[in-house]
Design an enzyme around this catalytic site. Structure first.
Site, PDB file in Angstrom:
ATOM      1  CB  SER A 178      10.591  -1.030   5.973  1.00 58.12           C
ATOM      2  OG  SER A 178       9.479  -1.798   5.667  1.00 58.12           O
ATOM      3  CG  ASP A 211      -7.358  -6.130   5.089  1.00 60.06           C
ATOM      4  OD1 ASP A 211      -6.718  -5.474   5.925  1.00 60.06           O
ATOM      5  OD2 ASP A 211      -7.273  -5.920   3.856  1.00 60.06           O
ATOM      6  CB  ILE A 235      -1.030  -0.015   1.163  1.00 61.05           C
ATOM      7  CG1 ILE A 235      -2.113   1.031   0.940  1.00 61.05           C
ATOM      8  CG2 ILE A 235      -0.367   0.182   2.521  1.00 61.05           C
ATOM      9  CD1 ILE A 235      -2.911   0.857  -0.323  1.00 61.05           C
ATOM     10  CE  LYS A 252      -8.439  -1.528   5.756  1.00 64.26           C
ATOM     11  NZ  LYS A 252      -8.179  -2.639   4.757  1.00 64.26           N
TER      12      LYS A 252
END
Ligand code: NAP
Length: 308
Positions: A36, A168, A14, A90
């Site tokens: 990351s 999800d 994303i 989210k």
């Protein structure tokens, strides 16, 4: 106000698809670091942990947390404790309580916490909300059916406890429904289908009503091949409303009322800049609460094993 120095944590799908292009177009943000374990962004200094990044780059003002939800709380707590504003992908967390805890921490520190719901910024959502406010609603039906192999290939976290499975994507529909309906709904019954080899559901059938008894149903299914469905139907006194294609197209009795190109993530970053400037938080947990209710009230059915 000078641009907000932003860092991203959890560089994956994303981030590449949506966050990077939206940040690049927004003069309110300056992407200065990433954290990351594997992912990096060309031209941006990278770290493998959030701790190393926060220690090394004190000029970070805000962080976007884009890892799977099971790992969001720890990173959010660290960022807020270090005095950074926080944007959460989210769903905002793995439990309601942990997000409440973050909300309290943000308030105590005078920082902005943004529990983002990208589907609420789909093009036709506000038009649907206005339409529904202007008429009598008799029933609502959400059909959110997609092919998990196409949209979530080899995402192990999504099938693990806290990954939410079909919720999800389903929570995106719930984020729209909870925004456009004039009255709150609550769950009355649900059936969740769990593949026998997974800890999260592949399908869910949810029945809600509001205080006036108006029914709403949501069907989520990850076994849809062929045409994909992200549609919300409402039978109303003014005709059948269809909010189609994930919230981007509104029709009433087949007549097109509103449609526009997708702008969800640019709108999310505009909203984040707005709340940071205003010294506010934006945390609405209604979509996650409905998912929690489904896990609490839903009957469980074991179905055929799922293999990627
Ligand atoms: P993803 O690519 O599978 O994960 C994002 C990154 O998180 C990974 O690249 C990984 O980066 C890091 N990560 C994975 N497992 C982790 C772990 N166990 N501990 C710490 N970090 C871990 O997932 P995504 O599709 O981008 O989704 C991320 C979030 O965005 C989810 O909450 C999802 O619901 C939401 N979202 C996704 C989409 C979509 O279309 N994919 C759309 C809207 C919202 P490193 O390996 O480099 O650490």
């Amino acid at each position: 106000m000078s641009p907000i120095n932003l860092a991203i944590v959890g560089v994956g799908k994303i981030v590449r698809d949506q966050h990077l292009p939206s940040i690049a177009k927004n003069p309110d943000f300056n992407l200065i670091a990433t954290a990351s374990r594997n992912g990096t962004v060309d031209g941006v200094q990278s770290f493998t942990t959030i701790d190393a990044m926060l220690d090394a780059v004190p000029e970070i003002d805000a962080v976007s947390l884009c890892m799977p939800p099971q790992y969001r709380y720890e990173a959010a707590h660290k960022a807020l404790s270090a005095g950074k504003h926080v944007f959460m992908e989210k769903p905002p967390g793995a439990t309601l309580s942990e997000v409440h805890d973050l909300e309290a921490l943000a308030a105590e520190k005078g920082l902005s916490l943004f529990a983002s719901w990208h589907s609420r910024y789909a093009a036709a959502v506000e038009a649907a909300k206005s339409f529904l406010a202007s008429t009598r609603i008799d029933s609502v039906h959400v059909v959110w059916k997609e092919d998990v192999r196409q949209w979530h290939p080899n995402q192990d976290w999504i099938w693990q406890a806290g990954g939410l499975g079909v919720f999800d994507p389903g929570i995106n529909a719930l984020s729209i429904v909870t925004h456009i309906l004039p009255k709150a709904i609550f769950l009355t019954s649900a059936t969740l289908e769990f593949p026998e080899n997974r800890d999260a559901p592949i399908a869910a059938d949810l029945h809600f009503k509001n205080a006036d008894g108006v029914p709403a149903r949501a069907e989520f299914d990850w076994r849809q091949t062929g045409k994909q469905s992200w549609d919300i139907f409402a039978e109303t006194a003014a005709g059948q409303m269809v909010l189609a294609e994930g919230g981007s197209k509104l029709t009433v009795d087949g007549e097109l009322k509103f449609s526009a190109p997708e702008e969800e993530y640019p709108a999310l970053y505009r909203r984040f800049a707005e709340i940071v400037k205003a010294g506010q938080s934006d945390v609405d947990l209604a979509p996650l609460r409905h998912v929690a209710d489904a896990f609490m009230l839903g009957k469980r059915k074991s179905v055929e094993a799922f293999h990627d």
